[in-house]
Write a protein that holds these residues in place. Sequence first.
Motif, PDB file in Angstrom:
ATOM      1  N   GLU A  25       0.807  -1.217   0.000  1.00 10.44           N
ATOM      2  CA  GLU A  25       0.000   0.000   0.000  1.00 10.44           C
ATOM      3  C   GLU A  25       0.848   1.278   0.000  1.00 10.44           C
ATOM      4  OE1 GLU A  25      -4.353   0.963   0.528  1.00 10.44           O
ATOM      5  OE2 GLU A  25      -3.223  -0.825   0.041  1.00 10.44           O
ATOM      6  N   HIS A  26       0.754   2.074  -1.083  1.00  7.75           N
ATOM      7  CA  HIS A  26       1.409   3.382  -1.174  1.00  7.75           C
ATOM      8  C   HIS A  26       2.907   3.312  -0.866  1.00  7.75           C
ATOM      9  CE1 HIS A  26      -2.574   5.093  -1.495  1.00  7.75           C
ATOM     10  NE2 HIS A  26      -2.930   4.630  -0.301  1.00  7.75           N
ATOM     11  N   SER A  27       3.572   2.212  -1.228  1.00  5.70           N
ATOM     12  CA  SER A  27       4.986   2.025  -0.868  1.00  5.70           C
ATOM     13  C   SER A  27       5.774   1.415  -2.024  1.00  5.70           C
ATOM     14  CB  SER A  27       5.112   1.146   0.381  1.00  5.70           C
ATOM     15  OG  SER A  27       4.381   1.680   1.466  1.00  5.70           O
ATOM     16  N   PRO A  28       5.956   2.145  -3.129  1.00  4.19           N
ATOM     17  CA  PRO A  28       6.669   1.597  -4.291  1.00  4.19           C
ATOM     18  C   PRO A  28       8.137   1.277  -4.021  1.00  4.19           C
ATOM     19  CG  PRO A  28       6.259   3.959  -4.553  1.00  4.19           C
ATOM     20  CD  PRO A  28       5.471   3.521  -3.370  1.00  4.19           C
ATOM     21  N   TRP A  29       8.692   1.838  -2.960  1.00  8.50           N
ATOM     22  CA  TRP A  29      10.098   1.585  -2.640  1.00  8.50           C
ATOM     23  C   TRP A  29      10.376   0.101  -2.381  1.00  8.50           C
ATOM     24  CZ3 TRP A  29      11.181  -0.399   2.254  1.00  8.50           C
ATOM     25  CH2 TRP A  29      10.171  -0.269   3.232  1.00  8.50           C
ATOM     26  N   ILE A  30       9.374  -0.626  -1.935  1.00 12.16           N
ATOM     27  CA  ILE A  30       9.567  -2.050  -1.628  1.00 12.16           C
ATOM     28  C   ILE A  30       9.809  -2.834  -2.914  1.00 12.16           C
ATOM     29  CG2 ILE A  30       8.506  -4.100  -0.624  1.00 12.16           C
ATOM     30  CD1 ILE A  30       6.892  -2.134   1.178  1.00 12.16           C
ATOM     31  N   ALA A  31       8.963  -2.615  -3.924  1.00 15.15           N
ATOM     32  CA  ALA A  31       9.150  -3.296  -5.204  1.00 15.15           C
ATOM     33  C   ALA A  31      10.467  -2.882  -5.846  1.00 15.15           C
ATOM     34  CB  ALA A  31       7.982  -2.981  -6.124  1.00 15.15           C
ATOM     35  N   GLU A  32      10.801  -1.591  -5.747  1.00 18.03           N
ATOM     36  CA  GLU A  32      12.043  -1.097  -6.367  1.00 18.03           C
ATOM     37  C   GLU A  32      13.266  -1.797  -5.780  1.00 18.03           C
ATOM     38  OE1 GLU A  32      14.355   3.164  -7.106  1.00 18.03           O
ATOM     39  OE2 GLU A  32      12.532   3.090  -5.890  1.00 18.03           O
ATOM     40  N   ARG A  33      13.327  -1.877  -4.447  1.00 11.84           N
ATOM     41  CA  ARG A  33      14.490  -2.516  -3.810  1.00 11.84           C
ATOM     42  C   ARG A  33      14.511  -4.026  -4.054  1.00 11.84           C
ATOM     43  NH1 ARG A  33      14.717   0.375   2.192  1.00 11.84           N
ATOM     44  NH2 ARG A  33      14.528   2.535   1.455  1.00 11.84           N
ATOM     45  N   ALA A  34      13.327  -4.640  -4.172  1.00 13.21           N
ATOM     46  CA  ALA A  34      13.256  -6.092  -4.380  1.00 13.21           C
ATOM     47  C   ALA A  34      13.824  -6.496  -5.729  1.00 13.21           C
ATOM     48  CB  ALA A  34      11.812  -6.573  -4.255  1.00 13.21           C
ATOM     49  N   MET A  35      13.906  -5.564  -6.677  1.00 11.34           N
ATOM     50  CA  MET A  35      14.419  -5.902  -8.007  1.00 11.34           C
ATOM     51  C   MET A  35      15.877  -6.365  -7.965  1.00 11.34           C
ATOM     52  SD  MET A  35      11.925  -5.747  -9.956  1.00 11.34           S
ATOM     53  CE  MET A  35      10.746  -5.976  -8.624  1.00 11.34           C
ATOM     54  N   ALA A  36      16.577  -6.057  -6.883  1.00 15.07           N
ATOM     55  CA  ALA A  36      17.967  -6.514  -6.741  1.00 15.07           C
ATOM     56  C   ALA A  36      18.053  -8.031  -6.655  1.00 15.07           C
ATOM     57  CB  ALA A  36      18.590  -5.882  -5.504  1.00 15.07           C
ATOM     58  N   ALA A  37      16.939  -8.689  -6.334  1.00 15.38           N
ATOM     59  CA  ALA A  37      16.931 -10.157  -6.211  1.00 15.38           C
ATOM     60  C   ALA A  37      16.618 -10.847  -7.530  1.00 15.38           C
ATOM     61  CB  ALA A  37      15.921 -10.583  -5.150  1.00 15.38           C
ATOM     62  N   ARG A  38      16.409 -10.103  -8.608  1.00 15.52           N
ATOM     63  CA  ARG A  38      16.105 -10.729  -9.905  1.00 15.52           C
ATOM     64  C   ARG A  38      17.283 -11.540 -10.411  1.00 15.52           C
ATOM     65  NH1 ARG A  38      13.501  -6.247 -13.856  1.00 15.52           N
ATOM     66  NH2 ARG A  38      15.303  -5.044 -13.116  1.00 15.52           N
ATOM     67  N   PRO A  39      17.049 -12.544 -11.258  1.00 14.18           N
ATOM     68  CA  PRO A  39      15.762 -12.956 -11.806  1.00 14.18           C
ATOM     69  C   PRO A  39      14.957 -13.797 -10.801  1.00 14.18           C
ATOM     70  CG  PRO A  39      17.468 -14.386 -12.652  1.00 14.18           C
ATOM     71  CD  PRO A  39      18.166 -13.333 -11.827  1.00 14.18           C
ATOM     72  N   PHE A  40      13.673 -13.523 -10.748  1.00 17.17           N
ATOM     73  CA  PHE A  40      12.787 -14.298  -9.884  1.00 17.17           C
ATOM     74  C   PHE A  40      12.439 -15.605 -10.587  1.00 17.17           C
ATOM     75  CE2 PHE A  40      11.772  -9.790  -8.846  1.00 17.17           C
ATOM     76  CZ  PHE A  40      12.309  -9.791  -7.565  1.00 17.17           C
ATOM     77  N   LYS A  41      12.601 -16.712  -9.871  1.00 15.41           N
ATOM     78  CA  LYS A  41      12.334 -18.013 -10.500  1.00 15.41           C
ATOM     79  C   LYS A  41      10.975 -18.584 -10.128  1.00 15.41           C
ATOM     80  CE  LYS A  41      15.112 -20.592  -7.078  1.00 15.41           C
ATOM     81  NZ  LYS A  41      16.241 -21.545  -6.924  1.00 15.41           N
ATOM     82  N   SER A  42      10.280 -17.901  -9.222  1.00 15.25           N
ATOM     83  CA  SER A  42       8.939 -18.373  -8.839  1.00 15.25           C
ATOM     84  C   SER A  42       8.224 -17.259  -8.112  1.00 15.25           C
ATOM     85  CB  SER A  42       9.031 -19.601  -7.927  1.00 15.25           C
ATOM     86  OG  SER A  42       9.582 -19.242  -6.666  1.00 15.25           O
ATOM     87  N   LEU A  43       6.928 -17.430  -7.955  1.00 17.46           N
ATOM     88  CA  LEU A  43       6.136 -16.461  -7.203  1.00 17.46           C
ATOM     89  C   LEU A  43       6.568 -16.450  -5.744  1.00 17.46           C
ATOM     90  CD1 LEU A  43       3.912 -14.404  -7.598  1.00 17.46           C
ATOM     91  CD2 LEU A  43       2.214 -16.214  -7.264  1.00 17.46           C
ATOM     92  N   ALA A  44       6.887 -17.623  -5.211  1.00 20.29           N
ATOM     93  CA  ALA A  44       7.348 -17.707  -3.819  1.00 20.29           C
ATOM     94  C   ALA A  44       8.644 -16.920  -3.635  1.00 20.29           C
ATOM     95  CB  ALA A  44       7.548 -19.165  -3.422  1.00 20.29           C
ATOM     96  N   HIS A  45       9.517 -16.967  -4.641  1.00 15.77           N
ATOM     97  CA  HIS A  45      10.780 -16.223  -4.594  1.00 15.77           C
ATOM     98  C   HIS A  45      10.505 -14.723  -4.549  1.00 15.77           C
ATOM     99  CE1 HIS A  45      14.901 -15.315  -6.692  1.00 15.77           C
ATOM    100  NE2 HIS A  45      14.888 -14.962  -5.429  1.00 15.77           N
ATOM    101  N   LEU A  46       9.606 -14.254  -5.398  1.00 13.02           N
ATOM    102  CA  LEU A  46       9.250 -12.835  -5.425  1.00 13.02           C
ATOM    103  C   LEU A  46       8.623 -12.397  -4.109  1.00 13.02           C
ATOM    104  CD1 LEU A  46       8.741 -10.075  -6.767  1.00 13.02           C
ATOM    105  CD2 LEU A  46       6.696 -11.070  -7.825  1.00 13.02           C
ATOM    106  N   LYS A  47       7.699 -13.196  -3.586  1.00 12.39           N
ATOM    107  CA  LYS A  47       7.029 -12.855  -2.327  1.00 12.39           C
ATOM    108  C   LYS A  47       8.049 -12.694  -1.205  1.00 12.39           C
ATOM    109  CE  LYS A  47       2.726 -15.307  -3.470  1.00 12.39           C
ATOM    110  NZ  LYS A  47       1.918 -16.536  -3.244  1.00 12.39           N
ATOM    111  N   TYR A  48       8.988 -13.631  -1.130  1.00  9.50           N
ATOM    112  CA  TYR A  48       9.977 -13.551  -0.056  1.00  9.50           C
ATOM    113  C   TYR A  48      10.891 -12.347  -0.244  1.00  9.50           C
ATOM    114  CZ  TYR A  48      13.817 -14.478   3.070  1.00  9.50           C
ATOM    115  OH  TYR A  48      14.766 -14.350   4.050  1.00  9.50           O
ATOM    116  N   ALA A  49      11.289 -12.075  -1.501  1.00  3.91           N
ATOM    117  CA  ALA A  49      12.187 -10.950  -1.758  1.00  3.91           C
ATOM    118  C   ALA A  49      11.557  -9.641  -1.305  1.00  3.91           C
ATOM    119  CB  ALA A  49      12.530 -10.891  -3.246  1.00  3.91           C
ATOM    120  N   MET A  50      10.273  -9.455  -1.591  1.00  4.43           N
ATOM    121  CA  MET A  50       9.599  -8.229  -1.186  1.00  4.43           C
ATOM    122  C   MET A  50       9.426  -8.162   0.330  1.00  4.43           C
ATOM    123  SD  MET A  50       6.794  -7.678  -4.265  1.00  4.43           S
ATOM    124  CE  MET A  50       6.625  -5.909  -3.992  1.00  4.43           C
TER     125      MET A  50
END
Length: 591
Positions: A25-50
């Motif tokens: 909610e109203h916090s784009p900084w979380i998605a921006e910083r999580a991009m450092a964990a790319r490439p995401f290999k699964s939805l579970a990977h993305l969820k944990y990274a964020m």
Amino acid sequence: MALTFEQLNTADVTQATELLDGIYEHSPWIAERAMAARPFKSLAHLKYAMAHVVNTADKQAQLDLIRAHPELAGKAMVSKTLTAESTNEQSKAGLTNCTPEEFARIQQLNADYNQRFGFPFILAVRGPRGVGLPKQEIIDTFARRLDNHPDFERAEALRNIHRIAEIRLNDKFGFEPTLGNDVWDWQERLAQHTDPGYEELGQLTVTYLTEAHRACAQRISHWMRDCGFDEVEIDAVGNVVGRYKGAQDDARYLITGSHYDTVRNGGKYDGRLGIFVPMACVRELHRSNKRLPFGIEVVAFAEEEGQRYKATFLGSGALIGDFKNEWLEQKDADGITMREAMQHAGLCIDDIPKLQRNAADYLGFIEVHIEQGPVLNELDIPLGVVTSINGSERYVCEMIGMASHAGTTPMDRRRDAAVGVAELALYVEQRAAQDGDSVATIGQLNVPNGSINVVPGRCLFSLDMRAPTNAQRDAMVKDILAKLDEIAKRRGLHYKAERSMSADAAPSAPEWQKRWERAVDALGVPLFRMPSGAGHDAMKIHEIMPQAMLFVRGLNSGISHNPLESSTSDDMQLSVDAFSHVLDQLAAEHA
């Protein structure tokens, strides 16, 4: 159109952040910083990274995130200024359609909560199944969490925010945890059966060979047949056994399962999760008309909790030849012997010795189980690989001093039994903490016929001591008993200590533990290894064949043996996926 990982992994940071707009909610900084964990290999990977970005942020950033969320049924809802995501979530929980009484109650709770904690109450109102919580459960949870410590409540708010984000990510990627939903639904439906006296209270209690217990066995056996098991039976102790044959008639079996009995006023997932996860995997094999180089035997163990009779692990014990005939003469609280209960249930007592399995016919045993503790929940990790089931020892003890008048006995002339035990309790806490993963508890503490104006002359207490290895457990037991002796002598007391139970540690077989680890890693979930402090059926099967367990995160601080016991269908889906991965590994090894 659903978002894809190819889109997310190949977009630049700005574009990728925009693709995940609204997840937090109203916090784009979380998605921006999580991009450092790319490439995401699964939805579970993305969820944990964020989630990891949030959990490693400073306290102020976390508080800002919490405060970015609207109150439940609050001003933003009334003024229709909620985000589309929040509107959808509160609507699914019925909060946009409250009665005047419900609305007033929630407004008061909002005010009380904000005054106590300084931030809004956060709850993933779509719930563990994603379909929305009942309004009364929301109100009850609101009221209950008002009593939490502020630091704990801040962490609980973040955990609920992560669950909100998880559901929003599912929606964005068009993902539905179909098998996890089925496993969750099976457990909910099985929980409709409960013993008389508890049903009226809305409590789940299923004790050995009661009518509710037998109804559970029938329900499980019917579902096993629906899943495509080749053979289904209720055996001589009430275990429900389903066998899915291998590609060859002489193929060995993988054995798995857990128990379907419960403690009194217990939870819906303890034990039962480990029955339905492999059932879902077998059903998928059957639907695909697929046979593996080995068979799968799923056992819903009839008894593990020892609630009706003092015969813990009766169901799994029978499979290793550890059924004691003297158990048959034990009586329950109503004076009914186990023999009588078995006969009434139509079980063939003479066939119990035939249940013993020949280890040579099996590859090994694996068990999926809800964690029953707070560790995975606090780490925001969905799965944990068990390294060992703790060995334990229990003692029933009595400290004996001298009762005397509380007003006339000087402090330096007292022989206070309760204070002696209190001193021991502090040592027990300190000694267990020295090992890091040992635990020790004085769970029962009683001054018989105690009076407010009498120095206690007797104090009854228990000792429960557990550790991942026998050597570690034995060293702790030795130190605690030595401290008990030292305290008693120094204080002019004497004591009795009777060992009431001893169970060896059950370390996971290394090759089986590695299979779980490879499965978890393949899902993109952080690999976390942990001991099991609680006992499980796996520790009985361990006596004749290799075993290893997988833990699944629980909600509400991982509480278990309690109506608040819960887990999400997303985490259950991951456990099904991990189990299927282990099956694939075994199939490749035995091809």
